[in-house]
Motif scaffolding. Structure first.
Motif, PDB file in Angstrom:
ATOM      1  N   GLY A  71      15.710  56.300  70.309  1.00 45.46           N
ATOM      2  CA  GLY A  71      16.996  56.766  69.805  1.00 45.46           C
ATOM      3  C   GLY A  71      17.307  58.191  70.237  1.00 45.46           C
ATOM      4  N   GLU A 131      18.222  58.697  75.618  1.00 51.99           N
ATOM      5  CA  GLU A 131      19.659  58.489  75.658  1.00 51.99           C
ATOM      6  C   GLU A 131      19.947  56.994  75.800  1.00 51.99           C
ATOM      7  N   PRO A 132      21.198  56.562  75.524  1.00 53.22           N
ATOM      8  CA  PRO A 132      21.489  55.121  75.469  1.00 53.22           C
ATOM      9  C   PRO A 132      21.064  54.337  76.703  1.00 53.22           C
ATOM     10  N   ALA A 162      17.447  53.798  76.653  1.00 55.10           N
ATOM     11  CA  ALA A 162      17.055  52.896  75.572  1.00 55.10           C
ATOM     12  C   ALA A 162      17.370  51.446  75.915  1.00 55.10           C
ATOM     13  N   TYR A 163      18.535  51.197  76.555  1.00 57.38           N
ATOM     14  CA  TYR A 163      18.875  49.831  76.961  1.00 57.38           C
ATOM     15  C   TYR A 163      17.829  49.284  77.927  1.00 57.38           C
ATOM     16  N   ALA A 179      16.923  50.147  69.378  1.00 58.77           N
ATOM     17  CA  ALA A 179      17.487  51.344  70.007  1.00 58.77           C
ATOM     18  C   ALA A 179      18.622  51.876  69.141  1.00 58.77           C
ATOM     19  N   THR A 230      21.748  54.041  69.537  1.00 59.36           N
ATOM     20  CA  THR A 230      22.549  54.505  70.663  1.00 59.36           C
ATOM     21  C   THR A 230      23.913  54.971  70.176  1.00 59.36           C
ATOM     22  N   TYR A 231      24.731  55.438  71.126  1.00 56.96           N
ATOM     23  CA  TYR A 231      26.070  55.906  70.776  1.00 56.96           C
ATOM     24  C   TYR A 231      27.010  55.728  71.952  1.00 56.96           C
ATOM     25  N   ASP A 232      28.284  55.754  71.653  1.00 57.59           N
ATOM     26  CA  ASP A 232      29.325  55.909  72.665  1.00 57.59           C
ATOM     27  C   ASP A 232      30.456  56.712  72.048  1.00 57.59           C
ATOM     28  N   ASN A 286      23.253  61.564  79.955  1.00 61.24           N
ATOM     29  CA  ASN A 286      24.212  60.520  79.602  1.00 61.24           C
ATOM     30  C   ASN A 286      25.589  60.945  80.099  1.00 61.24           C
ATOM     31  N   SER A 313      27.864  55.459  66.444  1.00 54.75           N
ATOM     32  CA  SER A 313      26.436  55.157  66.589  1.00 54.75           C
ATOM     33  C   SER A 313      26.178  53.681  66.294  1.00 54.75           C
TER      34      SER A 313
END
Length: 303
Positions: free
Chosen positions: A96, A127-128, A131-132, A143, A145-147, A202, A269
Motif C-alpha cells: 500500500g 505505489e499502485p 502493487a498491481y 493492495a 491503492t489510489y487514483d 506514479n 483510495s
C-alpha cells in the motif's frame, strides 16, 4: 499414498485392533485389512505383523503412523485455513501507499491483536502500479491503492477494487507568495511559469497537473520528481517549485494550500484483491475491517 489408508494406519496405531478401527470408522474389518495391505505395497515394506490372533505394527509401520499423524493434521489445518467460515488465521501480505497504511491499516492492528491474534499483517510500501504487479504475481494478498477523479485508474480484469475513503487535494505553494482564488485552471494559469513537482513513482498526479494546465492553455514545466510528500513541502518552502498536496492535512511552515475547484481534485483510495481470493478467511476479515473503518469516518470522507 492415499490419505484414507494413512488414516486407517493412524487409527490402528491408536486403537490397537482392526476390529476397533472398523467400528470407529464404520467400515468392515476386511476393508481395513485390504486397504492396509495396499498401503504396504505402496510404500514397499511390511507395515503389519502377526501377534497371536491379532496384528501389530512393524517398526516401519510405527514410523509411518507417526508421519501419518503429522500429514493428516497438516491436511486438516489446510482445510480449516481454506474454510470461509473458520476462525481467521494466517499472514496477510499488504502492499500500500504510505497514507493508506497510516490511515486505514494501522488503526485496525490493535483490534486484530486483541480479537484475532492468529491473523498477522506483513506491510510493504508501494505505489499502485507496483502493487498491481505484485498482486498479479501473487506476491501480495491485498493492495491499498489510489487514483484521482481527473486520472482514474484502469484496473486489470483479474483484480477487484473496493472503494474506501476519499480526500480533497490542493495545490501547495509558498506561503509568502500566495495565490488568489478562482477555478483550478485560473489558479494554474497564474502559476504557469513556476517549476512543478510531481510523483517519482506514479504518473497519476502528473496527469492531473497536465490536465488542468491544458485547460488553462499551457504546458507545465515538470522540474522535480519526488515520492516523499515531506520533501515536496520542503521544496515548495524553499521556492524550488509547486505541487499537489493533501488538502485535509496540515503543512509545514512556509507552505500554503490553494484549494482547487471547477474541477476539484479528489484522491480516491481502494482495497484491491485478485478475483476469487476475497473468501479466504483472514483476507475477508481485513477487507471487512477496512471497509467498516472507512464508513466510520463519516459520509464526507468516504469514497
Amino acid at each position: 499414498m492415499d490419505l484414507r489408508r494413512l488414516r486407517l494406519l493412524a487409527e490402528l496405531n491408536r486403537l490397537g485392533s482392526m476390529r476397533e478401527v472398523a467400528e470407529e470408522l464404520a467400515v468392515t474389518t476386511s476393508t481395513v485389512s485390504q486397504q492396509l495391505a495396499v498401503l504396504a505395497r505402496e510404500v514397499g515394506t511390511p507395515l503389519l505383523e502377526a501377534e497371536g490372533r491379532r496384528v501389530r505394527l512393524t517398526p516401519a509401520g510405527r514410523r509411518l503412523a507417526a508421519h501419518a499423524d503429522t500429514i493428516l493434521a497438516a491436511v486438516d489445518a489446510a482445510r480449516l485455513d481454506l474454510d470461509p467460515g473458520a476462525e481467521p488465521a494466517g499472514t496477510v501480505r499488504v502492499s500500500g501507499f504510505a497514507t493508506a497504511v497510516r490511515r486505514s491499516l494501522l488503526p485496525i492492528i490493535t483490534d486484530l491483536c486483541l480479537h484475532h491474534p492468529d491473523v498477522r499483517l506483513q506491510v510493504l510500501e508501494h505505489e499502485p502500479a507496483e502493487a498491481y504487479a505484485l498482486l498479479a504475481d501473487d506476491a501480495v494478498d491485498l493492495a491499498l491503492t489510489y487514483d484521482y477523479t481527473l486520472a482514474p485508474a484502469a484496473l486489470p480484469d483479474s483484480l477487484q477494487a473496493r472503494p474506501l475513503w476519499s480526500a480533497p487535494w490542493a495545490l501547495g505553494v509558498r506561503a509568502a507568495g500566495g495565490v488568489d482564488g478562482g477555478s483550478a485552471p485560473e489558479v494554474f494559469a497564474r502559476l504557469r511559469d513556476e517549476p512543478w513537482i510531481v510523483n517519482s513513482r506514479n504518473v497519476a498526479d502528473e496527469q492531473v497537473v497536465r490536465t488542468i494546465a491544458s485547460m488553462a492553455g499551457f504546458e507545465p514545466q515538470i522540474t522535480h520528481h519526488v515520492d516523499s510528500l515531506a520533501l515536496v513541502q520542503d521544496l515548495i518552502a524553499a521556492g524550488r517549485g509547486i505541487g499537489l498536496l493533501p488538502g485535509d492535512q496540515p503543512v509545514r511552515e512556509g507552505v500554503a494550500l490553494q484549494p482547487l475547484r471547477d474541477p476539484a481534485v479528489v484522491l480516491r483510495s481502494y482495497a484491491v484483491t485478485r478475483r476469487g481470493r476475497e473468501d479466504w478467511a483472514p483476507l475477508a476479515l481485513i477487507l471487512r475491517m477496512l471497509v467498516d473503518g472507512a464508513f466510520d469516518r463519516g459520509p464526507g470522507d468516504r469514497a
